[in-house]
Design a protein around this motif. Structure first.
Motif, mmCIF file in Angstrom:
data_model
loop_
_atom_site.group_PDB
_atom_site.id
_atom_site.type_symbol
_atom_site.label_atom_id
_atom_site.label_comp_id
_atom_site.label_asym_id
_atom_site.label_seq_id
_atom_site.Cartn_x
_atom_site.Cartn_y
_atom_site.Cartn_z
ATOM 1 N N ASP A 88 0.829 -1.208 0.000
ATOM 2 C CA ASP A 88 0.000 0.000 0.000
ATOM 3 C C ASP A 88 0.861 1.255 0.000
ATOM 4 O O ASP A 88 0.566 2.232 -0.693
ATOM 5 C CB ASP A 88 -0.904 0.028 1.235
ATOM 6 N N THR A 89 1.914 1.232 0.805
ATOM 7 C CA THR A 89 2.791 2.392 0.907
ATOM 8 C C THR A 89 3.504 2.649 -0.411
ATOM 9 O O THR A 89 3.637 3.795 -0.850
ATOM 10 C CB THR A 89 3.823 2.188 2.027
ATOM 11 N N THR A 90 3.958 1.593 -1.061
ATOM 12 C CA THR A 90 4.642 1.730 -2.344
ATOM 13 C C THR A 90 3.724 2.348 -3.394
ATOM 14 O O THR A 90 4.104 3.261 -4.130
ATOM 15 C CB THR A 90 5.131 0.360 -2.836
ATOM 16 N N ALA A 91 2.488 1.875 -3.443
ATOM 17 C CA ALA A 91 1.569 2.299 -4.500
ATOM 18 C C ALA A 91 0.886 3.629 -4.216
ATOM 19 O O ALA A 91 0.621 4.403 -5.137
ATOM 20 C CB ALA A 91 0.513 1.223 -4.728
ATOM 21 N N LEU A 92 0.625 3.908 -2.938
ATOM 22 C CA LEU A 92 -0.257 5.032 -2.611
ATOM 23 C C LEU A 92 0.390 6.093 -1.727
ATOM 24 O O LEU A 92 -0.306 6.897 -1.109
ATOM 25 C CB LEU A 92 -1.519 4.511 -1.905
ATOM 26 N N CYS A 93 1.718 6.150 -1.698
ATOM 27 C CA CYS A 93 2.391 7.049 -0.754
ATOM 28 C C CYS A 93 2.074 8.523 -1.002
ATOM 29 O O CYS A 93 2.255 9.353 -0.100
ATOM 30 C CB CYS A 93 3.891 6.805 -0.758
ATOM 31 N N GLN A 94 1.610 8.877 -2.185
ATOM 32 C CA GLN A 94 1.305 10.280 -2.470
ATOM 33 C C GLN A 94 -0.184 10.610 -2.354
ATOM 34 O O GLN A 94 -0.615 11.705 -2.722
ATOM 35 C CB GLN A 94 1.825 10.648 -3.860
ATOM 36 N N LEU A 95 -0.960 9.675 -1.821
ATOM 37 C CA LEU A 95 -2.381 9.936 -1.591
ATOM 38 C C LEU A 95 -2.525 11.096 -0.604
ATOM 39 O O LEU A 95 -1.828 11.168 0.394
ATOM 40 C CB LEU A 95 -3.036 8.683 -1.032
ATOM 41 N N HIS A 96 -3.426 12.015 -0.876
ATOM 42 C CA HIS A 96 -3.586 13.177 0.004
ATOM 43 C C HIS A 96 -5.030 13.683 -0.041
ATOM 44 O O HIS A 96 -5.888 13.066 -0.682
ATOM 45 C CB HIS A 96 -2.614 14.298 -0.399
ATOM 46 N N SER A 97 -5.290 14.780 0.667
ATOM 47 C CA SER A 97 -6.629 15.382 0.750
ATOM 48 C C SER A 97 -7.667 14.357 1.194
ATOM 49 O O SER A 97 -8.757 14.249 0.622
ATOM 50 C CB SER A 97 -7.032 16.000 -0.597
ATOM 51 N N ILE A 98 -7.318 13.603 2.221
ATOM 52 C CA ILE A 98 -8.199 12.553 2.732
ATOM 53 C C ILE A 98 -9.303 13.169 3.584
ATOM 54 O O ILE A 98 -9.027 13.933 4.508
ATOM 55 C CB ILE A 98 -7.390 11.530 3.562
ATOM 56 N N GLU A 99 -10.540 12.849 3.259
ATOM 57 C CA GLU A 99 -11.683 13.295 4.041
ATOM 58 C C GLU A 99 -12.576 12.110 4.344
ATOM 59 O O GLU A 99 -12.653 11.166 3.554
ATOM 60 C CB GLU A 99 -12.485 14.366 3.283
ATOM 61 N N ALA A 100 -13.247 12.160 5.502
ATOM 62 C CA ALA A 100 -14.102 11.048 5.894
ATOM 63 C C ALA A 100 -15.397 11.547 6.510
ATOM 64 O O ALA A 100 -15.434 12.568 7.186
ATOM 65 C CB ALA A 100 -13.369 10.146 6.887
ATOM 66 N N ALA A 101 -16.463 10.819 6.233
ATOM 67 C CA ALA A 101 -17.761 10.957 6.877
ATOM 68 C C ALA A 101 -18.220 9.527 7.157
ATOM 69 O O ALA A 101 -17.624 8.574 6.641
ATOM 70 C CB ALA A 101 -18.738 11.695 5.963
#
Length: 200
Positions: A28-41
């Motif tokens: 997960d870290t290798t593939a998605l390390c640049q994931l950002h602007s995480i929001e949750a409801a």
């Protein structure tokens, strides 16, 4: 608590690196390390991922494997906004509908469709940020065992794995534990909002 856990799980998953070498300790870290602007409801998580060479295929578009990982991981985050258990995957189905070009970004929207006593279904849509075109649609079905440990315990194990010998937490120890705290703070700031959201 679960709302904060959803954000914390996702942030911990994408920043799970060795404290001494900075090497990723999970796919997960290798593939998605640049994931950002995480929001949750409750039952929902959104995020953004830039399409960089690290996640592109030979044709210069977002790799199908990365898209499937988004369905898997962000879909799980949506589940744990309402459940302390992340479950295990029974099936992941992805329909690839259009390309997401290099140097662009995609928006990821994961929505819990149904969560029963042992089975949960999450719908995940991935869209081109610039055009709004639907890049892929995925369905993630998960089995939740009654004796499965809470995800908090699993995240604590990730923190210990990242810390080096004699390291009380190291750089990553803080990185893995801070997201949950940050998300908890975001949840706390919601006050009496009618539709609580958490953002990182």
């Amino acid at each position: 608590m679960s709302l904060a856990l959803g954000v914390g799980f996702l942030q911990a998953s994408i920043s799970h690196t060795d404290s001494s070498t900075d090497a990723p300790l999970a796919f997960d870290t290798t593939a998605l390390c640049q994931l950002h602007s995480i929001e949750a409801a409750p039952g929902r998580v959104t995020a953004e991922l830039p399409v960089t060479p690290a996640v592109a295929n030979r044709y210069g578009t977002l790799h199908g494997g990365c898209i499937a990982t988004l369905v898997d991981t962000v879909g799980t985050a949506a589940l744990v906004t309402v459940s302390p258990k992340g479950g295990v995957s029974l099936s992941i189905n992805v329909n690839y509908l259009s390309k997401a070009p290099l140097n662009g970004s995609v928006l990821v929207e994961a929505q819990l469709v149904r969560s029963g006593r042992t089975i949960a279904t999450i719908d995940v849509q991935i869209k081109d940020k610039a055009t709004g075109a639907l890049v892929a649609q995925g369905t993630h079905v998960k089995f939740i065992a009654q004796d499965e440990p809470d995800l908090t315990a699993i995240m604590e194990g990730m923190t210990k794995a990242a810390a080096g010998p004699g390291d009380s937490g190291g750089r990553q120890g803080g990185a893995a534990s801070q997201p949950a705290a940050a998300a908890g703070g975001a949840q706390h700031r919601q006050g009496g909002a009618a539709a609580p959201r958490s953002r990182l």
